[in-house]
Every structure is written in C-alpha cells, then in structure tokens.
Design an enzyme around this catalytic site. Structure first.
Site, PDB file in Angstrom:
ATOM      1  N   HIS A 113      -3.045   6.404   4.251  1.00  0.00           N
ATOM      2  CA  HIS A 113      -1.937   5.468   4.507  1.00  0.00           C
ATOM      3  C   HIS A 113      -0.561   6.027   4.139  1.00  0.00           C
ATOM      4  CE1 HIS A 113      -0.984   0.893   4.935  1.00  0.00           C
ATOM      5  NE2 HIS A 113      -0.403   1.661   5.850  1.00  0.00           N
TER       6      HIS A 113
ATOM      7  N   CYS B   6       0.784  -1.240   0.000  1.00  0.00           N
ATOM      8  CA  CYS B   6       0.000   0.000   0.000  1.00  0.00           C
ATOM      9  C   CYS B   6       0.814   1.286   0.000  1.00  0.00           C
ATOM     10  CB  CYS B   6      -0.930   0.004   1.211  1.00  0.00           C
ATOM     11  SG  CYS B   6      -2.108  -1.362   1.239  1.00  0.00           S
TER      12      CYS B   6
END
Length: 599
Positions: free
Chosen positions: A178, A122
C-alpha cells in the site's frame, strides 16, 4: 521415635530390612497418594502436550526442522509485525472480550507502549514507518494512495530496508504494501526488499485475493516479488498463507546472518472473513460484524504465535527484537473498538491515532514493564538502524528519534511533540478561518499536533463519537450504540490535556488561548517545511483489464521523440551549413608560417 533399623543411613540393607510392621498401613496409603498424583499430573499436562504436538505438526507441514540455537551475529534479527485496523481496545490486556493470549503473553514479557501513536489511515502510517518522516515531508499528507493513481512513495527517499541492506541484513516483506506500484521502480523489491510476497493494495478478498476499486476496476492482487502469484489462487486464507511464508523464510535462512522481516498482515481490515473454527468462542457476540472481527483477530493471534515459535525453532529468537503495532485505530462499523477513546479510524481523535503496540525481546533490559513515554511510528526508522549498527546520512532530515533506551531501559523519551498531520487539501470546516486562528493559522485546514501534554486540532478532525464495544448490540450490522457529542456551532479549534484527559472530553481552547496560540505557531513552523501534496488524478491505464487481469505497474515513460516540424528541420539544416563553413575557414586559416612545422 522411629524403631531401630528404620531411620538414619545404614549400609545398603536387604530388601526387607526397612519394612517395619508399624509402617505397612502408612506405606500403602502413601503409595495410593503417589498414584493419584501421577494420574492428576498426566491429566493436567495433557492439554499442554496436545498444544506442543499441534505446534510441532504445523512446523513439520511447512517443511521445517529443528536447528540448534546460535547467536554469532552481534546485529539483532528485526521482526516488525503490523496489524491492519486493530482498535485500541481490541487486545486482551486492554480489557477486550476477544481472546488474544499470544499478544497478551508477548506484551507481558516485553514492554507495552501505552503512549504510542500512528497515523489514522493505511498509507501514511506505512510511509512514516519505512522512511522515518512525517507525511508532510513525503507529499503523502492527503488520504491514501489509490490503486488507480500514478503515485507512490517518492523514489528519492531512502527506505528502512535499503539502509539495513547496507549493513548486511537480508530483508524480506510479507503482506500488505500500500505504498504505490504504478511504476516498477515503486515495487517493494525496488525499495530495498530482497523478497516480497503479498498484496499491493491490501483490502481484497482474503481467499481469492481479488480486489475491486470500483465497478469494472477489478483484478488479482497477490504478488511473488515482481510477478503475479497465480500459483496461490487456491483459496488459502491470507493470514495463514502469510504465516506459512514467514516460516519458510526462517527455515531457509542462516540464523548467524541478520534478517529484517516486515510482516504486514491484512487482518483485521475488512472484508470481514475468517475460517469457521475461529467463530467457536464468540457465539455469544450478537453483533455479526463484531463476531466476525473477533474471529479474524483470534486467527491473527494464532498466526503470531506460530511466527514466534518458528523464531525459536530455527535459532533466531534469542537474538531477536519483535515489534508489534497496529497501523491505525479500529473501525466500529467493521467490528473494531477503540473504547474508551474518542473517534475511530480516519480521524485525528485519539481513537484514530493511538495504537496497540509493544516490544518483545530477550535483549530488553527492563522486561515486563509499561512505557508511558511519547513514541511515534516514525521512531522505528532511526531506532532499528541504530540497533543494526547502521548509519543515517547527516543530510537526511528525519522526524523520528532513536527510542531504544526509552523502551529497553526506561529512560525519558527524546520526543516532546508529534505532528499528527497537516492536510491543506482537506478544508471542510465551514467556520474555519484565519481569524479563528488568531491570524496565525487558517483553522479551516485539517491539522493536529501534540506538544508534551497538549493536543491541538483544527478544521474537521473527523467522526467524533465515543463508541462502546458492540458485542451485545442487536441493532444490526449497519447501526451501533454510541455516545454522541454535539460540536459547538462555528467550532474549528480544540485543545486537550491528553495526560489528564486521554478521552478528549473537556475542550480547553477557550480557557487557555495562550497555549492555543503557541501550538498554532508550531503548526505554522512545521508547515513551512512541507513539500507539495502528491495526489494525482486517476489514470485509465491502471485498469487490470489492460494488464492481464492483475493490479500492477502500468505506467511507461514516453521514450519516442517527436519528429521535428518542417520549419524546425529547415532551421537545423541552416545551422549545420553554417557550422561546416566555419570549420572550413578554420582549416584554411591554420597554415603554418616561419618554417614552423605543424604538429
């Protein structure tokens, strides 16, 4: 020959003028045929009418209204949609059993990117998209940013939304961040976004929006700009909730002003959750994780349809560029599939880094085509800034290329290589060594690079099996069918011709040692430009219990100055006395002579 009076174009006759006895039966049959056609048309158009009615109702519920289309801005509206953990196979046009009609249609009418690469996890993919730099140039080359770490995307990097704001764009982010949040300066609204609605972590519960990083480290993870969005703690499924927010943003924005929308959906990342109605088409899928995953992807596909509809409704579509991408490969244990590629999420095999991607836009010159040129996620940064008529500072060293002409016109890509990564911390290859790297490179280090057709991997690239779709596997959710290969003992270098062997089945490292050496030297050159790794230890202050039950910024700079010790205080007093004496001497010595007046 037709009877006189029933052919040609005479002046308007009386109602009975063209009713000929010889045609009465034929006209009756013809009338019956037309009635049948009308009934058939009504039946066939019923489904489309219902679909249009449902779409209209959805927009009405969101408080939206129809507006005339306008394209007074020369700068295109930029919409970047990022899916999470979508496997390479998991789209209809790649042969998936999962239904994705929206993605299939948008891709078919646009340009499919069939040689498109991202990062295997990610944070690296997101950081490279928003900075245009490889992770070795931001210090994020190891793992992801953990919620308990005092770490974030380095603040000295100019982000994509910041550059777009410079040229008049309104910038909005909806979805998963994130990229770190330990300080307020790391938050999305401090990194160039006018508004932010979403999660800072991005892998929490889809309904409650709570996330546990470890036992005792749990908190709420949904934000409205810089504050916890407690008003949305009402059980709304995140995919639908994010779509509603996008619709609201478009409804309130003037389409004559350029907008950048970064929509980073949580789906289809675990936990595997979806509203019940999306399971209806997948009852035949035996594997429960695959079935749940399929339902989640169908919901995502519908969401993207609603976003596209909103763009059309509010006058954005005709001057918009929609880019769709997955952030990394799929995770087979969580229902994803990268078949027939090798490997999975978290690995540097093709299954971890080759992604689903396409561009859809009325502005494309070559619509309905397939692009097989090399494209990487870092390329969106310079491409979008160029499309927005922005400027990139000359002193900023980017790793991305402007590839708009490659996509829109079918020209050759300016990109000839990709550094997939160099992770100096991950050295788990027991047999890796400088000797195995011909004295050029320590092959214990996990690294991967692509140069034209050739791909080189060193160290431990990660899980290396080929995993077919698990739709009809009945082994249970924690077991799956796979095609396993036994890696040679002592192996720490692999070479593949990806053009000829996209599934990485034939290792050519022993056959072409000269090419191996060239790629090892290229790795070494890249490594000389790397910045130190940013991967700090956990900070106990990050616990949501200490922050009102919410994941969020916790770090505060130490502003209090230490009191000087007695010795330091005495030294300061002596210094100040000496200064006073010098000043007194200077004043007494400044007496003017020879009758000159001091001014």
């Amino acid at each position: 020959m037709a009877p006189r009076g029933c052919a040609g174009h005479p002046p308007p006759p009386s109602p009975q003028a063209c009713v000929c006895p010889g045609k009465m039966l034929a006209m009756g049959a013809l009338a019956g045929f037309w009635i049948l056609c009308l009934l058939t048309y009504g039946y066939l158009s019923w489904g489309q009418a219902l679909e249009e009615e449902e779409e209209g109702a959805l927009l009405a519920q969101a408080g939206e209204k129809l507006e005339p289309s306008t394209t007074s801005t020369s700068q295109p509206h930029l919409i970047f949609i990022l899916a999470d953990d979508q496997g390479f196979r998991d789209v209809g046009y790649h042969g998936s059993e999962i239904k994705t009609p929206t993605l299939d249609k948008l891709a078919a009418e646009g340009v499919k990117l069939e040689n498109y690469y991202v990062q295997p996890i990610c944070t690296p993919s997101r950081s490279q998209f928003i900075t245009g730099k490889y992770q070795i140039h931001t210090g994020l080359q190891h793992s992801i940013i953990r919620p308990t770490q005092p770490n974030c995307l380095p603040l000295d990097n100019a982000t994509l939304p910041q550059k777009l704001k410079e040229v008049g764009y309104s910038t909005h982010m909806v979805g998963k961040w994130h990229l770190g949040f330990y300080r307020k300066e790391c938050m999305p609204t401090r990194r160039g976004f006018d508004t932010f609605f979403g999660s800072l972590l991005g892998s929490g519960d889809y309904y409650t929006h709570y996330k546990c990083d470890s036992p005792g480290m749990c908190g709420y993870d949904l934000y409205e700009n810089d504050n916890a969005a407690w008003d949305y703690d009402n059980g709304i499924y995140s995919t639908q909730m994010y779509t509603q927010r996008v619709q609201q943003i478009l409804a309130s924005h003037n389409p004559t002003k350029p907008i950048f929308l970064y929509i980073a959906y949580q789906a289809v990342h675990s936990p595997l959750q979806a509203p019940g109605r999306y399971f209806e088409h997948y009852r035949s899928i035996i594997n429960i994780n695959r079935r749940r995953y399929a339902a989640m992807l169908s919901c995502l596909d519908e969401a993207i349809n609603n976003v596209t509809l909103a763009l059309k409704t509010y006058g954005f579509y005709n001057n918009s560029i929609i880019i769709y991408s997955s952030d990394n490969g799929g995770q087979p244990t969580a229902g994803g599939s990268n078949w027939p590629l090798r490997g999975s999420k978290g690995t540097y095999w093709e299954g971890g880094i080759r992604a689903v991607g396409f561009v859809h836009s009325p502005l494309l010159k070559n619509k309905g085509t397939v692009c097989k040129e090399l494209v990487h996620i870092t390329d969106w940064y310079p491409t979008l800034i160029s499309l927005a008529e922005g400027q990139i500072d000359e002193d900023i060293q980017l790793d991305g290329y402007d590839i708009w002409e490659t996509i829109s016109e079918g020209l050759r890509s300016p990109r000839v290589d990709i550094l997939h990564n160099i992770d100096p911390i991950y050295t788990k290859a027991k047999n890796g060594s400088w000797a195995a790297g011909y004295g050029i490179w320590n092959t214990a280090i996990q690294s991967a690079i692509r140069v034209q057709h050739w791909k080189l991997l060193t160290g431990n690239p990660g899980y290396s099996d080929w995993v077919p779709p698990q739709s009809f596997s009945n082994l249970g959710p924690n077991r799956w069918h796979n095609e396993r290969i036994t890696l040679s003992t002592g192996k720490s270098v692999w070479l593949f011709n990806i053009t000829a062997d996209p599934y990485e089945r034939v290792d050519l490292s022993n056959r072409y040692p000269g090419i191996v050496k060239k790629l090892l030297r290229r790795l070494s050159q890249f490594n000389k430009t790397a910045v130190p790794v940013r991967y700090p230890p956990k900070d106990p202050r990050s616990n949501p219990r200490l922050n009102g039950g919410v994941w969020g910024p916790w770090y505060k700079e130490e502003t209090k100055k230490k009191k000087p010790s007695k010795n330091q205080a005495e030294k300061k007093q002596k210094k100040s006395k000496k200064k006073k004496k010098k000043q007194q001497k200077a004043v007494s010595g400044s007496t003017c002579h020879s009758g000159v007046t001091c001014g």
